[in-house]
Design an enzyme around this catalytic site. Structure first.
Site, short mmCIF file in Angstrom:
data_model
loop_
_atom_site.label_atom_id
_atom_site.label_comp_id
_atom_site.label_asym_id
_atom_site.label_seq_id
_atom_site.Cartn_x
_atom_site.Cartn_y
_atom_site.Cartn_z
N ASN A 1 0.82 -0.96 0.28
CA ASN A 1 0.01 -0.01 0.08
C ASN A 1 0.78 1.19 -0.10
O ASN A 1 1.93 1.18 0.39
CB ASN A 1 -0.85 -0.03 1.21
CG ASN A 1 -0.24 0.06 2.42
OD1 ASN A 1 0.49 -0.69 2.93
ND2 ASN A 1 -0.17 1.50 2.93
N CYS A 2 0.22 2.21 -0.67
CA CYS A 2 0.81 3.78 -0.35
C CYS A 2 -0.07 4.29 0.61
O CYS A 2 -0.71 3.78 1.09
CB CYS A 2 1.35 4.14 -1.86
SG CYS A 2 -0.53 4.64 -2.69
N MET A 3 0.02 5.72 0.32
CA MET A 3 -0.86 6.44 1.39
C MET A 3 -2.48 6.30 1.17
O MET A 3 -3.11 6.22 2.22
CB MET A 3 -0.33 7.93 1.44
CG MET A 3 -1.11 8.78 2.42
SD MET A 3 -0.30 10.22 2.36
CE MET A 3 -0.62 11.03 0.90
N THR A 4 -2.75 5.99 0.08
CA THR A 4 -4.29 6.20 -0.29
C THR A 4 -4.68 4.82 -0.98
O THR A 4 -5.64 4.48 -1.00
CB THR A 4 -4.80 7.40 -1.03
OG1 THR A 4 -4.03 7.41 -2.32
CG2 THR A 4 -4.47 8.89 -0.31
N ARG A 5 -3.77 3.97 -1.47
CA ARG A 5 -4.02 2.93 -2.43
C ARG A 5 -3.56 1.69 -1.71
O ARG A 5 -2.38 1.60 -1.47
CB ARG A 5 -3.52 3.31 -3.77
CG ARG A 5 -4.06 4.64 -4.44
CD ARG A 5 -3.54 4.95 -5.89
NE ARG A 5 -3.71 6.25 -6.16
CZ ARG A 5 -3.60 6.69 -7.48
NH1 ARG A 5 -3.12 5.82 -8.28
NH2 ARG A 5 -3.85 8.01 -7.66
#
Length: 485
Positions: free
Chosen positions: A38-42
């Site tokens: 994951n990244c910050m929003t995805r």
């Protein structure tokens, strides 16, 4: 009213566990998943066979804000939720986070994504180094911002160095400094994980760059400028995170090469010793001075635009940067901004580029509101629902649902939103707003601004972008265009 309806609707959404299982089902099951992170929003998923992914149903899931198909399948979930769902997803898929069930399949998936040019891949690699550090970057920025705000609101108590206010401000500074003061070390560790070096050795290389012995070596070699230390060819911190990343990349190459020629019984002692000796000398004498020159040049070039005393230059540069940011995102070029943020944070004590670029999402919000009103007028119920569900996330800095669900598919609104965002960017640049870190944009980024007045200017910049994006879109987009979407 839309926001209230959205909050009421939120209460009946499926749990993160249910969402994880449903996403896994719609991407073809765990047999079709290579790796996930994951990244910050995805939630980003490497897929074996894209034909088995039901994108249409994924987009309709409660809790999913959007779906983006790139070298990975990206399910937009929003800040915080992305990590929680990812942790559950990798368990449901029976894998370690970020790791492949089959390294050969993972290798093939990476190769399949290499139709992108080398420049884009290099930018994405840099982004992958910083994404794991984002929670700490944001937290440290917030604590430093609160410490700065307390200092401005209660200068007498801080000067007296006693009492609850002083202790609170000191604690906040301590927590914030625990990360930002050793940013180079954390960068070295994260880069080592990305490049395949031993993380602790990468951290050691990062630590070397900020140790006082660098100045001693520089003085002995005649490279130190005692009158203006920052102008030295070699000094503590020279090269910043660019130097650390490049140094760790070389460390990974050297460490792996040494390990191939060292007997297993001696590997634990000989490999780190030789690797650090070779790369450490190279790092101090060559990499730090060279990347220091690049960093200094980059900061100087940015200062001509970002810190210009000429208000006309500030307004023009702020407008252009905010207006073109989202097209940069679509092209994958926004990853290259992350090291610029980091360099600014290290050398200037704050990030002036982030508040300007954050206006881009606000322009999308204003444009989407204009489209919503036209959709209501012409009776496009589907588009109304899409915008109503995505607007709250847009206000909070998660712009993907509006971009990929509304403005980009329509075409013109994506452009008008950028044109509107430029006005907010120009204002924020003119007022010299600076953030203590970078992270989510929108309203949630207000506490990241360095001072109370900067928080106000940032908020005004958002409002300007909302209004300008709304007005330009309302003027350009015709009702029949909305009716036919």
């Amino acid at each position: 009213m839309v926001f209230i309806k959205y909050l009421l609707k939120w209460g009946v959404r499926m749990t993160n566990q249910e969402l994880s299982k449903k996403i896994l089902e719609l991407v073809g099951g765990k047999e079709n998943v290579i790796s996930a992170f994951n990244c910050m929003t995805r939630l980003r998923i490497n897929i074996k066979d894209n034909s088995k992914v039901n994108v249409a149903e994924l987009k309709q899931l409660d809790g999913v804000l959007g779906v983006v198909k790139d070298s990975t399948l990206q399910v937009v979930l929003g800040p915080g939720k992305a990590k929680k769902v990812c942790d559950l997803f990798v368990k449901d898929a029976d894998m370690a986070k970020g790791e492949s069930l089959d390294w050969k399949q993972n290798k093939e998936a990476i190769k399949a994504g290499q139709h992108q040019n080398n420049f884009k891949m290099a930018l994405r690699t840099i982004a992958d180094i910083f994404i794991p550090m984002l929670p700490a970057i944001i937290a440290a920025g917030l604590f430093n911002g609160f410490a700065s705000l307390i200092g401005q609101l209660a200068p007498a108590q801080i000067a007296a160095k006693e009492g609850f206010i002083f202790i609170l401000q000191t604690v906040f500074s301590l927590i914030g400094g625990a990360f930002l003061g050793y940013f180079a070390i954390y960068t070295g560790i994260s880069a080592a994980r990305k490049f395949g070096a031993t993380p602790a050795l990468g951290g050691m290389l990062g630590a070397m760059s900020i140790m006082a012995q660098i100045n001693t070596i520089s003085t002995a070699l005649g490279l130190y400028n005692a009158d203006v230390p920052l102008n030295s060819i070699l000094t503590t911190g020279k090269g910043g995170i660019i130097g650390v990343i490049f140094g760790v990349w070389i460390l990974a190459k050297v460490e792996n090469a040494v390990r191939k020629h060292v007997p297993d019984v001696l590997d634990l002692i000989v490999t780190p010793l030789i690797s650090l000796l070779v790369v450490g000398v190279l790092f101090v004498l060559f990499i730090m001075p060279a990347t220091g020159f690049i960093s200094d040049w980059l900061v100087s070039a940015l200062s001509l635009l970002i810190n210009s005393s000429n208000p006309i230059i500030s307004v023009i540069s702020g407008y252009v940067l905010a207006a073109v940011f989202l097209p940069m995102v679509l092209l994958g070029l926004h990853h290259g901004l992350i090291p610029i943020y980091a360099i600014q944070l290290q050398q200037m004590g704050g990030v002036s580029l982030f508040p300007v670029l954050a206006m881009a999402g606000a322009g999308q919000v204003g444009a989407s509101i204009a489209i919503y009103l036209k959709a209501r007028k012409c009776g496009n119920t589907r588009l109304k629902k899409v915008i109503a569900g995505a607007l709250p996330a847009g206000f909070l800095g998660v712009g993907e649902p509006l971009i990929y669900g509304v403005t980009l598919p329509m075409g013109k609104p994506f452009i008008t939103a950028g044109l509107g965002a430029g006005f907010g960017g120009a204002f924020v640049m003119l007022m010299k707003v600076m953030a203590t870190a970078w992270g989510p944009s929108g309203l949630v980024a207000i506490p990241l601004m360095q001072t109370g007045s900067m928080m106000l200017y940032y908020l005004l910049g958002l409002v300007i972008s909302y209004v300008a994006g709304f007005i330009i879109t309302a003027m350009v987009i015709k009702e029949n265009e909305v009716a036919n979407v």
